[in-house]
Design a protein around this motif. Sequence first.
Motif, PDB file in Angstrom:
ATOM      1  N   ASN A 102       0.674  -1.426  -0.151  1.00  0.00           N
ATOM      2  CA  ASN A 102       0.056  -0.060  -0.396  1.00  0.00           C
ATOM      3  C   ASN A 102       0.648   1.478  -0.434  1.00  0.00           C
ATOM      4  N   GLY A 103       0.059   1.830  -0.553  1.00  0.00           N
ATOM      5  CA  GLY A 103       0.811   3.753   0.177  1.00  0.00           C
ATOM      6  C   GLY A 103       1.805   3.527  -1.640  1.00  0.00           C
ATOM      7  N   LYS A 104       2.396   2.747  -2.623  1.00  0.00           N
ATOM      8  CA  LYS A 104       3.147   3.864  -3.927  1.00  0.00           C
ATOM      9  C   LYS A 104       2.685   4.412  -4.256  1.00  0.00           C
ATOM     10  N   SER A 109       2.895   9.454  -6.708  1.00  0.00           N
ATOM     11  CA  SER A 109       2.041  11.084  -7.267  1.00  0.00           C
ATOM     12  C   SER A 109       3.253  11.888  -6.240  1.00  0.00           C
ATOM     13  N   LEU A 110       3.263  12.091  -4.907  1.00  0.00           N
ATOM     14  CA  LEU A 110       3.646  12.965  -4.470  1.00  0.00           C
ATOM     15  C   LEU A 110       5.106  13.480  -4.423  1.00  0.00           C
ATOM     16  N   LEU A 111       6.102  12.820  -5.456  1.00  0.00           N
ATOM     17  CA  LEU A 111       7.189  12.717  -5.351  1.00  0.00           C
ATOM     18  C   LEU A 111       7.447  13.137  -6.816  1.00  0.00           C
ATOM     19  N   GLN A 112       6.242  13.573  -7.566  1.00  0.00           N
ATOM     20  CA  GLN A 112       6.338  13.796  -8.795  1.00  0.00           C
ATOM     21  C   GLN A 112       5.860  15.359  -8.833  1.00  0.00           C
ATOM     22  N   ASN A 127       4.024   1.407 -12.630  1.00  0.00           N
ATOM     23  CA  ASN A 127       2.246   0.679 -12.155  1.00  0.00           C
ATOM     24  C   ASN A 127       1.081   1.513 -12.143  1.00  0.00           C
ATOM     25  N   VAL A 128       1.253   2.995 -12.082  1.00  0.00           N
ATOM     26  CA  VAL A 128       0.704   3.759 -12.263  1.00  0.00           C
ATOM     27  C   VAL A 128       0.594   4.990 -13.284  1.00  0.00           C
ATOM     28  N   GLY A 129      -0.422   5.870 -14.193  1.00  0.00           N
ATOM     29  CA  GLY A 129      -0.155   6.923 -15.020  1.00  0.00           C
ATOM     30  C   GLY A 129      -0.026   6.124 -16.279  1.00  0.00           C
ATOM     31  N   VAL A 295      -4.836  11.509  -2.988  1.00  0.00           N
ATOM     32  CA  VAL A 295      -4.367  11.113  -4.569  1.00  0.00           C
ATOM     33  C   VAL A 295      -5.889  10.440  -4.980  1.00  0.00           C
ATOM     34  N   GLU A 296      -6.653  10.062  -6.051  1.00  0.00           N
ATOM     35  CA  GLU A 296      -7.735  10.120  -6.238  1.00  0.00           C
ATOM     36  C   GLU A 296      -8.094   8.134  -5.698  1.00  0.00           C
TER      37      GLU A 296
END
Length: 445
Positions: A102-104, A109-112, A127-129, A295-296
């Motif tokens: 969890n949390g990845k 997103s926050l790092l970006q 695995n995102v975007g 995050v959404e």
Amino acid sequence: MNSKVLICGLGTTGKSAMEIFDPLKTDIYVHDDNEKNYENLPEYVSIYSGEDVDYMIKSPGIPLNHPFVKEIAEKGIEIISDIELAYRITECENIIAISGTNGKTTITSLLQEVFQEAGKTSYMGGNVGIGILPLAQKAKKDDILVIECSSFQLETTTTFAPKIAILTNVTEDHLDHHGSLENYQESKKKIFANQKEGDALILNVDDPYLAMLGEEREEAYVVSLHSVQQYGAYESEGELFYNIEGKPTFFMNRKEIGVVGDHNVRNLLEVLLAALLMGVEPESIRKTFQNFRGVEHRIEFVGEHNGVRAYNDSKGTNPDSTMVAVKAMEWDTLLLAGGYNKGSDYHELLESGKNKIKKLYLFGETAEIIEETAQELGYKNIERFPSLKDATLNALVEAKENEAILLSPACASWDQFKNYEERGREFKELVKQFWKEKMSNGEEE
């Protein structure tokens, strides 16, 4: 001499893999169980029929025990993931990889956002975007690649060595794919298996498994909600500190953070360490943290009507994640749960939520399994529905003032939806439309 590659699976990963190879230099073969996916293939792509190839790129969701994958492995052909291929083709030297149960997505997103605020050129994917392969081609040597890595992707890496590796936590998940918790844990460890001297590993040592890893790897940076002696970042009496040079330094007060919950504090501490190690100024990071609203699909506040609040936690795809979401609720909770069966156990989730969960609204493939577990634990207020829509509408009708409706399925979405985003969007639309109709009928808001 041309290289020869085989792409297994023609989803997002497979399609992006097809696009990065130069057809003048590479013979591209594909395999997919669904022959409909062979329609409209580029003319330079061939359907695989037993040719010798240099390696196979496997889409993450296809298990290693799939008959075709086993056939390729038995031929001695190397099987790799998209993140392994991305590492091999990119010139970028600043790869940050994030994984965990969890949390990845929050951390990625926050790092970006942190890097954008600091004016650094960075790309986010995996695995995102969007898929990571086109970004890996695009990124220059001094740019930053922020990659969310699933256990499915990591299990077929061989040389992948990010400059910074972050592990959020490792609890039981995806047992249907990996076969055992031990296999799942081993896949996660591959995120740092090939790191070199000068690379960094960041661990959340409030997680028992990662605490054990932290003891084994004394050079790792650690995060905790308690004071720690190793280099890292931690909370103490509501204040956040970091230590990357041998001296604890105050960063900010927990109350200044734009999101709530212990899980989010740990996420932000891991982001803080990664950003500091990449040379971002503390004041710039602090500003991003103050403005961050989550995050959404991750404990996302949908709205409130007549004293009823609704939260979309469709990203809660395992019991541990849903346990975090239920804990974050301040009111009695009507929990919407169920979906694709990954072989998870629901006892700990339901035991911990006894005093918070007022009623269970269950749907999808696992509805009966969750109901049986809940009944074992003494739950009386349980109802099963054929779909998320039916569960949501019934919860909206029954919810009373000072209650929360929480979609946090504790399961993957694949039995009824394409992905968790589609599931979360449907839930939000149902809630907003229902309340809109109530208001148009003259009910007070």
